[in-house]
Design an enzyme around this catalytic site. Sequence first.
Site, mmCIF file in Angstrom:
data_model
loop_
_atom_site.group_PDB
_atom_site.id
_atom_site.type_symbol
_atom_site.label_atom_id
_atom_site.label_comp_id
_atom_site.label_asym_id
_atom_site.label_seq_id
_atom_site.Cartn_x
_atom_site.Cartn_y
_atom_site.Cartn_z
ATOM 1 N N SER A 133 9.485 1.301 1.287
ATOM 2 C CA SER A 133 10.472 0.899 0.288
ATOM 3 C C SER A 133 11.090 2.109 -0.400
ATOM 4 O O SER A 133 12.289 2.103 -0.723
ATOM 5 C CB SER A 133 9.822 -0.029 -0.741
ATOM 6 O OG SER A 133 9.369 -1.222 -0.120
ATOM 7 N N GLY A 136 2.059 2.292 3.341
ATOM 8 C CA GLY A 136 2.781 1.277 4.095
ATOM 9 C C GLY A 136 4.033 0.821 3.387
ATOM 10 O O GLY A 136 5.090 1.450 3.466
ATOM 11 N N CYS A 137 3.923 -0.273 2.658
ATOM 12 C CA CYS A 137 5.106 -0.918 2.087
ATOM 13 C C CYS A 137 5.715 -0.143 0.930
ATOM 14 O O CYS A 137 6.928 -0.181 0.736
ATOM 15 C CB CYS A 137 4.765 -2.343 1.667
ATOM 16 S SG CYS A 137 4.244 -3.371 3.073
ATOM 17 N N VAL A 138 4.906 0.584 0.152
ATOM 18 C CA VAL A 138 5.458 1.418 -0.916
ATOM 19 C C VAL A 138 6.272 2.549 -0.320
ATOM 20 O O VAL A 138 7.429 2.793 -0.720
ATOM 21 C CB VAL A 138 4.336 1.952 -1.826
ATOM 22 C CG1 VAL A 138 4.869 3.049 -2.754
ATOM 23 C CG2 VAL A 138 3.728 0.829 -2.640
ATOM 24 N N THR A 156 0.841 -1.176 0.000
ATOM 25 C CA THR A 156 0.000 0.000 0.000
ATOM 26 C C THR A 156 0.888 1.242 0.000
ATOM 27 O O THR A 156 2.004 1.221 0.502
ATOM 28 C CB THR A 156 -0.935 0.044 1.220
ATOM 29 O OG1 THR A 156 -0.149 0.078 2.410
ATOM 30 C CG2 THR A 156 -1.872 -1.155 1.243
#
Length: 209
Positions: free
Chosen positions: A154, A149-151, A146
């Site tokens: 990263s 979140g993870c985007v 998301t």
Amino acid sequence: MTDELARARQRGFGHRVGFGRRPALLIVDFMRGFTAPERSLGAAMEAEIAEANRLLEAAHVIGAPVYLSTIAYADPGREAGVWAEKIAGLRDLVLGTPEVEQDPRLRLNGAEHILVKHFASCFFGTDLAARLRADDVDTLVIAGCTTSGCVRASAVDACQHGFRAIVAREATADRIQAAHAQSLEDIDLKYGDVLPVEEILAQLRNRAG
């Protein structure tokens, strides 16, 4: 643009990092457990997957490395730690189950690299940075979910590892639109460039041949 955002840009936030010599594509967590609305962690992401497929096609044409990530645990209670206490649905992301498979709508050609991670960032606890450096990659185009979140995690870690982070606006998705919009603004101010898919495609096509 809000007054606060305009003021931040006037003070030097949000400069462009641009594309470097060699890009790679990272598609973050477009996995069944996240892209099926009926699942506990899921949301409708059909439009964003379609845009990610355009990036996939372009990356395949120019031979750019493609990485896809999934969150998967052999023992969720132990490996996810406190994160599973915060998000109960993480306990459903078990190795070998459909939840952790890539969404079948992604048009893959079999040459992609799959990253299995336990936390938000695709860099944390993985060898992604080493793989990118070994492939002489200096620019990481990021799509997936998301956004908040993870985007975002990263993209932050891509910057911290010295890679130019390019986040594909229409190819990123979130369960909460306000969080999606705010995260894109935050990434664009501090960590990388948030660009339309069309602009990214033009950059990739310029590298064809």
